[in-house]
Design an enzyme around this catalytic site. Sequence first.
Site, short mmCIF file in Angstrom:
data_model
loop_
_atom_site.label_atom_id
_atom_site.label_comp_id
_atom_site.label_asym_id
_atom_site.label_seq_id
_atom_site.Cartn_x
_atom_site.Cartn_y
_atom_site.Cartn_z
N ASP A 179 63.18 -14.78 106.47
CA ASP A 179 63.47 -13.35 106.60
C ASP A 179 62.59 -12.62 105.59
OD1 ASP A 179 64.38 -10.77 106.54
OD2 ASP A 179 66.47 -11.27 106.08
N LYS B 94 60.69 -1.34 105.83
CA LYS B 94 60.32 -1.48 104.43
C LYS B 94 58.79 -1.46 104.26
CE LYS B 94 64.78 -3.08 103.98
NZ LYS B 94 65.72 -4.08 104.50
N TRP C 60 71.27 -11.01 101.16
CA TRP C 60 70.76 -11.03 102.54
C TRP C 60 70.79 -12.43 103.14
CZ3 TRP C 60 71.17 -7.18 105.53
CH2 TRP C 60 70.95 -5.88 105.09
C1 LIG Z 1 66.79 -4.59 105.07
C2 LIG Z 1 66.95 -6.06 105.25
C3 LIG Z 1 67.63 -6.61 106.36
C4 LIG Z 1 68.39 -5.76 107.36
O1 LIG Z 1 67.63 -5.09 108.19
P1 LIG Z 1 68.25 -4.15 109.35
O2 LIG Z 1 67.03 -3.72 110.02
O3 LIG Z 1 69.05 -3.08 108.69
O4 LIG Z 1 69.11 -5.02 110.20
C5 LIG Z 1 67.67 -7.97 106.48
N1 LIG Z 1 67.10 -8.78 105.58
C6 LIG Z 1 66.48 -8.29 104.49
C7 LIG Z 1 65.85 -9.23 103.51
C8 LIG Z 1 66.38 -6.92 104.29
O5 LIG Z 1 65.74 -6.43 103.21
#
Ligand SMILES: *Cc1c(COP(=O)(O)O)cnc(C)c1O
Length: 362
Positions: free
Chosen positions: A173, A197, A102
């Site tokens: 993030d 999540k 990511w």
């Molecule tokens: C799931 C995730 C994303 C992507 O998220 P989207 O909503 O699908 O764009 C980005 N960064 C991390 C760490 C993730 O777990």
Amino acid sequence: MSQIFNFCAGPAMLPCEVMEKAQAEFVNWQGTGSSVMELSHRSKEFMAVAAKAEADLRDLMAIPDNYSVLFCHGGGRGQFSAVPLNLLPKGKTADYIISGSWSKAAASEAGKYGEIKYIDVVTKVEGETHVLSSKEWGLNPNAAFVHYCPNETVDGIEMFDIPETNGVPLIADMSSTILSHEIDVTKFGLIYAGAQKNIGPSGLTIVIVRNDLLGHAQLATPSIINYQVLAENDSMYNTPPTYAWYLAGLVFEWLKAVGGVAGIQKINKQKAEILYSYIDNSEFYQNHIEPKFRSLMNVPFWLTDETLNTEFLKQAEAQGLMALKGHRIVGGMRASIYNAMPLAGIQALVAFMKDFSAENSK
Ligand SMILES: *Cc1c(COP(=O)(O)O)cnc(C)c1O
């Protein structure tokens, strides 16, 4: 059918109590005769829902007043563009810490909007995945910001120590770790997280940004992802994802009721400990991440005999243990055990893993 436990990495399971509450008021919300999703985002009723959700999140994370909380569209990946567009002025560079897939994806998107530096921080020490400490990162003291991903959802790597950036704004993030354990928000310039999540359904992204970082966007930044525009309009510059916002609010209420972040942190540690210690004590399953950097939320593991993968997944599903297949990039298995996964789900998973290993060990 026995109870289902959904180990999906995202969209992930939601607390049952939250879905039941949403179901009960789906058609007629608080006697209005309307669903929340039919209300104007500018109505007094919805504004109250929105304000309550924000206040509860501020409370849960102890977010100080000099930070704005934005409820946005566009997911985690939307922020991969929004962060450099808002925070990387022409002529400056940004440091991107690469600890897994990511953070790499975030860096690759950011490169479209300015100059960035990739800093690889993952190494192998005696066969185990190790993350360098921030003192060894060689950060640029003049960078516009440092971006990192404290919990790598795919790789199962988590950095619990907050990096020292000596005054350079730290951007995180936190899509797969927000609200899973206590953090000091004041150490960050900006935190973002896709909701699907640990917050609610997909379609909503939370941004927590220190106010001095507003107002520096590149000229071409679309207004709908311009942090200053969003902050000035209480995240209602355009129509926000109102139903997802409402559901996130219900999740925040649920989290407060189960003891807040400190309370869920204890349960999360217990859940992860049960699973990792079973894996470590078994010859049949493996995880090669140094214990200090193991994710509390996403637990990848591998069968020593990978020819059994298909059978493992088939039998797991038959027992109601869903979505254990690892990400295609890393293979193997992955159990995502976010806040909404009860302890009983971990116990059921470990019981199944024991049985499966006993039946298939020669
Ligand atoms: C799931 C995730 C994303 C992507 O998220 P989207 O909503 O699908 O764009 C980005 N960064 C991390 C760490 C993730 O777990």
